[in-house]
Design a protein around this motif. Structure first.
Motif, PDB file in Angstrom:
ATOM      1  N   ILE A  41       0.789  -1.092  -0.111  1.00 59.70           N
ATOM      2  CA  ILE A  41       0.013   0.000   0.172  1.00 59.70           C
ATOM      3  C   ILE A  41       0.819   1.289  -0.059  1.00 59.70           C
ATOM      4  O   ILE A  41       0.547   2.326  -0.845  1.00 59.70           O
ATOM      5  N   ASN A  42       1.988   1.294   0.730  1.00 62.43           N
ATOM      6  CA  ASN A  42       2.797   2.407   0.842  1.00 62.43           C
ATOM      7  C   ASN A  42       3.508   2.833  -0.574  1.00 62.43           C
ATOM      8  O   ASN A  42       3.631   3.774  -0.818  1.00 62.43           O
ATOM      9  N   MET A  43       3.840   1.459  -1.238  1.00 60.84           N
ATOM     10  CA  MET A  43       4.495   1.866  -2.626  1.00 60.84           C
ATOM     11  C   MET A  43       3.622   2.594  -3.503  1.00 60.84           C
ATOM     12  O   MET A  43       3.830   3.436  -4.180  1.00 60.84           O
ATOM     13  N   ILE A  44       2.187   2.080  -3.488  1.00 59.39           N
ATOM     14  CA  ILE A  44       1.393   2.615  -4.370  1.00 59.39           C
ATOM     15  C   ILE A  44       0.843   4.088  -3.996  1.00 59.39           C
ATOM     16  O   ILE A  44       0.771   4.812  -4.746  1.00 59.39           O
ATOM     17  N   SER A  45       0.711   4.283  -2.751  1.00 61.43           N
ATOM     18  CA  SER A  45       0.583   5.637  -2.148  1.00 61.43           C
ATOM     19  C   SER A  45       1.388   6.795  -2.439  1.00 61.43           C
ATOM     20  O   SER A  45       1.240   7.825  -2.776  1.00 61.43           O
ATOM     21  N   VAL A  88      -5.379   6.789  -0.674  1.00 56.63           N
ATOM     22  CA  VAL A  88      -5.070   5.327  -1.396  1.00 56.63           C
ATOM     23  C   VAL A  88      -5.164   4.163  -0.317  1.00 56.63           C
ATOM     24  O   VAL A  88      -5.776   2.956  -0.333  1.00 56.63           O
ATOM     25  N   HIS A  89      -4.665   4.427   0.955  1.00 58.23           N
ATOM     26  CA  HIS A  89      -4.524   3.339   2.008  1.00 58.23           C
ATOM     27  C   HIS A  89      -5.924   2.937   2.351  1.00 58.23           C
ATOM     28  O   HIS A  89      -6.282   1.911   2.385  1.00 58.23           O
ATOM     29  N   LYS A  90      -6.990   4.171   2.589  1.00 57.02           N
ATOM     30  CA  LYS A  90      -8.002   3.886   2.916  1.00 57.02           C
ATOM     31  C   LYS A  90      -9.078   3.192   1.931  1.00 57.02           C
ATOM     32  O   LYS A  90      -9.969   2.069   2.009  1.00 57.02           O
ATOM     33  N   LEU A  91      -8.670   3.720   0.590  1.00 62.46           N
ATOM     34  CA  LEU A  91      -9.483   3.009  -0.341  1.00 62.46           C
ATOM     35  C   LEU A  91      -8.841   1.280  -0.829  1.00 62.46           C
ATOM     36  O   LEU A  91      -9.781   0.785  -1.260  1.00 62.46           O
ATOM     37  N   ILE A  92      -7.712   1.040  -0.559  1.00 59.26           N
ATOM     38  CA  ILE A  92      -7.361  -0.285  -0.590  1.00 59.26           C
ATOM     39  C   ILE A  92      -7.669  -1.088   0.493  1.00 59.26           C
ATOM     40  O   ILE A  92      -8.353  -2.276   0.307  1.00 59.26           O
ATOM     41  N   TYR A  93      -7.428  -0.835   1.690  1.00 53.46           N
ATOM     42  CA  TYR A  93      -7.549  -1.413   2.790  1.00 53.46           C
ATOM     43  C   TYR A  93      -9.227  -1.435   3.205  1.00 53.46           C
ATOM     44  O   TYR A  93      -9.759  -2.528   3.659  1.00 53.46           O
ATOM     45  N   ASP A  94      -9.753  -0.378   3.308  1.00 55.42           N
ATOM     46  CA  ASP A  94     -11.190  -0.566   3.631  1.00 55.42           C
ATOM     47  C   ASP A  94     -12.185  -0.510   2.175  1.00 55.42           C
ATOM     48  O   ASP A  94     -13.414  -0.764   2.430  1.00 55.42           O
ATOM     49  N   ASN A  95     -11.785  -0.516   1.061  1.00 48.59           N
ATOM     50  CA  ASN A  95     -12.315  -0.547  -0.103  1.00 48.59           C
ATOM     51  C   ASN A  95     -13.147   0.551  -0.603  1.00 48.59           C
ATOM     52  O   ASN A  95     -13.649   0.530  -1.397  1.00 48.59           O
ATOM     53  N   GLU A  96     -13.073   1.568   0.393  1.00 46.59           N
ATOM     54  CA  GLU A  96     -13.822   2.632  -0.037  1.00 46.59           C
ATOM     55  C   GLU A  96     -13.124   4.019   0.841  1.00 46.59           C
ATOM     56  O   GLU A  96     -12.438   3.891   1.693  1.00 46.59           O
ATOM     57  N   CYS A 284      -1.488  -1.060 -12.520  1.00 50.90           N
ATOM     58  CA  CYS A 284      -1.803  -0.621 -10.883  1.00 50.90           C
ATOM     59  C   CYS A 284      -2.013   0.881 -10.805  1.00 50.90           C
ATOM     60  O   CYS A 284      -3.268   1.234 -10.262  1.00 50.90           O
ATOM     61  N   ILE A 285      -1.010   1.672 -11.131  1.00 45.78           N
ATOM     62  CA  ILE A 285      -1.155   3.106 -10.795  1.00 45.78           C
ATOM     63  C   ILE A 285      -2.270   3.653 -12.019  1.00 45.78           C
ATOM     64  O   ILE A 285      -3.316   4.481 -11.187  1.00 45.78           O
ATOM     65  N   ASP A 286      -2.276   3.463 -13.075  1.00 50.35           N
ATOM     66  CA  ASP A 286      -3.142   4.176 -13.845  1.00 50.35           C
ATOM     67  C   ASP A 286      -4.794   3.938 -13.642  1.00 50.35           C
ATOM     68  O   ASP A 286      -5.564   4.881 -13.769  1.00 50.35           O
TER      69      ASP A 286
END
Length: 355
Positions: A41-45, A88-96, A284-286
């Motif tokens: 997640i940190n890498m993406i964020s 990004v962290h909330k979007l990935i881990y919480d899905n929203e 991934c990023i796009d």
């Protein structure tokens, strides 16, 4: 003594021995799960936080209040990089992730909320809470920036995936920690006081002996009548630190696959970095940036203006910045493994002095 009395006496002795806290359950190391998820997640964020968000009109970038909020200071308490990393962290881990705009045009990320869904009209968001403040008003879907990652919550998938790796990881850690562990048998005569106070007294005595043997180079323990301590030779076949690293890498790789991060890039393999980097940015990023861009266009740009050519666009991180991100991830994991290895080496005390 009758046979029934003998059985009762024997059962009491067994209960007495089982009361000692000499056995520990297999440890499940939750930090392996957190390490893998946070690394990905940190890498993406970090990658997305390096992107530039801007409004383009008549082929020119409009640097207005919106530009400042999206790229410099979304709200008084967060920088733009902190803001997007949190999104990004909330979007990935919480899905929203729910973002609302205050009366002062600050962009605020909700910590919790309740969504009420409708089929033909705007969904509603109630009980929107940010830190220790809960809004009394209800927000409509058209008033907020609402992002969803996928159809299913990834944290549930991560939890299921971890159940397979976590048990294995925990057992390897336990095997490693038992290296040169002091082991012994304690023979206690049946005449020993079996009361709660007596058990506590004997347990404290055993603990003192263990502490003396494990913490001192020379330890002398007086013999006690009815009490015999026998040390056992440790012949456990140990797992190496490499085995620990393999389990961590296995779980890390599975999480990365779910998120679309190329394994080679995640591990900092610089042999052929161009293709993994291109795949990372494309797959991934796009998609992340498109989700954000589409929502910003829908909520921040009027329909008429959008059709006339005004729209939100993004400029993502360059390849050179991506190499820095990959190197940071590799170093992060290296230090985790190195620190564990050093702590494991510390357990070897006395090996060179053994005959």
């Amino acid at each position: 003594m009758g046979i029934l009395d003998m059985i009762k006496s024997r059962n009491k002795e067994l209960e007495f021995m089982f009361d000692f806290d000499l056995i520990q359950d297999t440890s499940k190391k939750i930090h392996m799960k957190q390490l893998a998820i946070q690394t990905c997640i940190n890498m993406i964020s970090r990658t997305i936080s390096q992107s530039e968000f801007y409004v383009k009109k008549d082929k020119k970038i409009v640097k207005d209040e919106m530009y400042y909020r999206l790229n410099v200071r979304p709200n008084p308490n967060m920088s733009a990089s902190q803001f997007w990393q949190t999104v990004v962290h909330k979007l990935i881990y919480d899905n929203e992730c729910l973002i609302i705009q205050s009366d002062t045009e600050d962009l605020l990320i909700a910590d919790s909320f309740t969504r009420i869904e409708y089929a033909l009209v705007n969904d509603l968001f109630k009980d929107v809470t940010i830190k220790n403040f809960t809004f009394s008003r209800t927000f409509q879907m058209s008033e907020v920036i609402y992002l969803e990652y996928s159809n299913k919550k990834l944290s549930t998938l991560f939890d299921g995936l971890y159940s397979d790796y976590g048990e294995l990881f925990g057992r390897i850690i336990e095997f490693q920690n038992r290296k040169n562990q002091i082991r012994g048998l304690v023979d206690v005569e049946a005449i020993t006081d079996k009361s709660e106070k007596g058990q506590e007294k004997l347990q404290n005595y055993i603990n003192k002996i263990y502490k003396a043997f494990s913490g001192k180079s020379v330890a002398i323990v007086p013999q006690q009548k009815g009490f015999k301590l026998e040390e056992m030779k440790n012949t456990t076949q140990l797992q190496s630190v490499d085995e620990v690293a393999k389990v961590i890498d296995g779980f890390l790789d599975q999480v990365a696959k779910v998120l679309g991060i190329p394994i080679a890039l995640l591990h900092g393999d610089m042999g052929d970095v161009e293709k993994p980097t291109r795949n990372y940015m494309t797959f991934c990023i796009d998609p992340f940036l498109k989700k954000i861009r589409d929502e910003l266009n829908a909520k921040m740009i009027d329909k008429k203006e959008f059709l006339a050519g005004k729209k939100v666009e993004t400029k993502r991180a360059s390849y050179s910045n991506m190499f820095d991100v990959a190197t940071a991830v590799d170093k992060y994991k290296y230090f985790i493994i190195k620190n564990y290895q050093e702590s494991s080496e510390a357990l070897k005390g006395g090996e060179k002095n053994e005959a």
